[in-house]
Design a protein around this motif. Structure first.
Motif, short mmCIF file in Angstrom:
data_model
loop_
_atom_site.label_atom_id
_atom_site.label_comp_id
_atom_site.label_asym_id
_atom_site.label_seq_id
_atom_site.Cartn_x
_atom_site.Cartn_y
_atom_site.Cartn_z
N UNK A 133 64.60 -5.25 62.23
CA UNK A 133 63.34 -4.89 61.54
C UNK A 133 62.85 -6.02 60.67
N UNK A 134 61.45 -5.77 60.20
CA UNK A 134 61.25 -7.00 59.44
C UNK A 134 61.92 -6.90 57.99
N UNK A 135 62.13 -5.66 57.58
CA UNK A 135 62.80 -5.67 56.46
C UNK A 135 64.28 -6.17 56.14
N UNK A 136 64.93 -6.37 57.42
CA UNK A 136 66.08 -7.03 57.49
C UNK A 136 65.93 -8.43 56.96
N UNK A 137 64.77 -9.18 56.97
CA UNK A 137 64.54 -10.54 56.78
C UNK A 137 64.02 -10.41 55.24
N UNK A 138 63.77 -9.37 54.60
CA UNK A 138 63.26 -9.52 53.29
C UNK A 138 63.91 -9.94 52.01
N UNK A 139 63.85 -10.98 51.50
CA UNK A 139 64.71 -11.63 50.45
C UNK A 139 64.16 -11.30 49.34
N UNK A 140 62.70 -10.80 49.22
CA UNK A 140 61.88 -10.94 47.93
C UNK A 140 61.70 -9.49 47.62
N UNK A 141 62.25 -8.40 48.39
CA UNK A 141 62.17 -7.00 47.95
C UNK A 141 60.60 -6.69 47.90
N UNK A 142 60.05 -7.12 48.95
CA UNK A 142 58.43 -6.74 49.00
C UNK A 142 58.14 -5.62 49.98
N UNK A 143 59.17 -5.28 50.94
CA UNK A 143 58.86 -4.32 52.09
C UNK A 143 59.41 -2.95 51.57
N UNK A 144 58.40 -2.08 52.29
CA UNK A 144 58.70 -0.70 52.17
C UNK A 144 58.95 -0.15 53.63
N UNK A 145 60.19 0.15 54.19
CA UNK A 145 60.13 0.67 55.38
C UNK A 145 60.10 2.23 55.70
N UNK A 146 59.43 2.11 56.58
CA UNK A 146 58.81 3.76 57.06
C UNK A 146 59.37 4.04 58.41
#
Length: 458
Positions: A283-296
């Motif tokens: 998931x894109x969230x797995x690459x999120x090091x900035x805490x900017x992704x909300x996963x739905x």
């Protein structure tokens, strides 16, 4: 009451009940004697009203089984309902019907769902209800289920999150509304994929948010670095509707854009588990090091739509904000339903079901694509796609109106959406069709032949 008015009243009562769906196909009507007593009229009056209904095809006699609502009328009414829906300015990509229409979007392979295992487990959950289970469930979601989802996401989608970041919702609309309420203000700019899921735009418009369409190409959404938006909604695994996967470079660029602009990325991973070639992409969230992704995420595509259960994974920095407004937006899924899903996950049914569906969907897509090419030849083209639950059928003739063609198919009882209905800019005429519930080659050939006849009228 005169006899004329009496038999008309009998007719109108039954007629209205059938049209409104109160009386359904195959349901038995009261005997003429019983209904006459209830209405205080003569038996002959009821029989006269029934005779008119039979003549019009609404009801039919079944001998000892009595008089029932006609199945023929039900099929006709279903098509008429679809015709009415397609004439509305706002259409639904996933309509509600009592049967699954051929090519209908948003419906998993219901024939392959382990109903017996689910039924046994649901019965066990119901039998084991304790007194504490009868009170209001947690507005955040069942604590045990939130733990299970966090574990599942880390193993299957590469999403590292704590259970407190997981919130249970009653579906995609509920999820987006909740996210928008917490993170965005009225008139905020939200970038969306173009073409993209029409329902997303309707939800955002209802929230008084400004929609910024962003073009999608073969690498997914192509977001310019200078885009001024407070959030972007993306479908990275299988872009809806083109099915392309967001490339690694685009993913990194998107995350960098969000951090630079302090904007949010809403990742809609509606069918990310289903990849026809290789392993599912993280998931894109797995690459999120900035805490900017909300996963739905959702269980509607993995299990079945009537479950009405989804979930969101929010940034750690926003857990408190989501908790504060949870009284307004959470607590819409029953505790018993959550318990059933939890047991389904803990007993390993979910992972086994997903593995079976991966193979099944690959087979059904290959079958459907092959039959389309055999029956229609060079009138259509179907590009390979890495995964998903539907396919794009590109029409060779650029002059065909795909929206008009889709409307004709709907009138004929075949579900379809034109690519132009999902886009704000001109696109090559194509149809978006699901293959998940096409189980045999014979069935597929029959459906594609019907499609060919409709296409010949354009």
């Amino acid at each position: 009451m005169t006899k004329v008015l009496a038999y008309k009243q009998v007719y109108q009562r039954i007629h209205t009940a059938i049209l409104q769906g109160i009386l359904k196909s195959g349901e038995r009507l009261p005997s003429a004697r019983t209904l006459a007593k209830e209405m205080g009229v003569a038996r002959g009056t009821v029989e006269e009203g029934y005779a008119i209904l039979k003549a019009e095809g609404y009801i039919e006699s079944k001998g000892q089984a009595g008089t029932v609502v006609s199945r023929h009328f039900f099929e006709l009414a279903k098509v008429q309902t679809i015709q009415l829906n397609t004439r509305q300015p706002g259409f639904h990509t996933e309509i509600e019907t009592s049967v699954v229409l051929p090519f209908q979007l948003g419906i998993p392979a219901l024939d392959a769902f382990p109903r017996q295992a689910w039924s046994r487990m649901a019965a066990r959950c119901a039998r084991n209800i304790q007194m504490d289970d009868l009170i209001y469930p947690s507005v955040y979601g069942s604590p045990q289920l939130r733990i299970a989802i966090a574990q599942y996401l880390q193993l299957s989608r590469g999403v590292k999150c704590e259970p407190t970041q997981v919130f249970i919702t009653s579906g995609y609309v509920h999820s987006i509304n909740w996210i928008a309420h917490v993170l965005l203000t009225p008139q905020a700019n939200v970038a969306v994929e173009d073409p993209g899921y029409p329902l997303t735009r309707k939800i955002l418009a209802n929230q008084h948010l400004n929609i910024v369409p962003i073009v999608v190409d073969k690498e997914g959404i192509n977001l310019p670095p200078n885009t001024q938006a407070d959030a972007v909604i993306v479908t990275p695994a299988h872009q809806s509707p083109t099915c392309v996967s967001l490339s690694l470079q685009r993913r990194q660029e998107l995350l960098s854009w969000a951090e630079t602009n302090q904007s949010w990325i809403i990742e809609d991973d509606y069918d990310g588990e289903y990849r026809h070639t290789g392993q599912p992409l993280p998931a894109l969230k797995s690459l999120d090091n900035f805490d900017r992704v909300i996963y739905s995420g959702t269980f509607s595509k993995v299990l079945f739509p009537s479950l009405r259960m989804a979930y969101i994974v929010v940034p750690k920095s926003k857990v408190s904000a989501f908790e504060q407004c949870s009284e307004l937006y959470a607590g819409n899924v029953s505790g018993l339903t959550q318990a059933c899903v939890l047991a389904f996950m803990q007993e390993g049914h979910l992972s086994r079901h997903i593995q079976r569906m991966k193979n099944l969907y690959r087979e059904r897509r290959e079958l459907t694509a092959r039959v389309f090419k055999q029956v229609l030849g060079d009138k259509v083209s179907i590009e390979p796609q890495p995964g998903g639950m539907y396919m794009m059928v590109k029409l060779t003739d650029p002059n065909i109106d795909d929206a008009e063609l889709a409307n004709k198919m709907m009138k004929a009882g075949l579900f379809a959406q034109g690519l132009s209905q999902w886009s704000s800019r001109p696109v090559h005429p194509s149809l978006i069709l699901s293959f998940t519930n096409i189980s045999t080659e014979e069935e597929c050939r029959t459906l594609v032949s019907r499609f060919k006849d409709i296409l010949g009228q354009c």
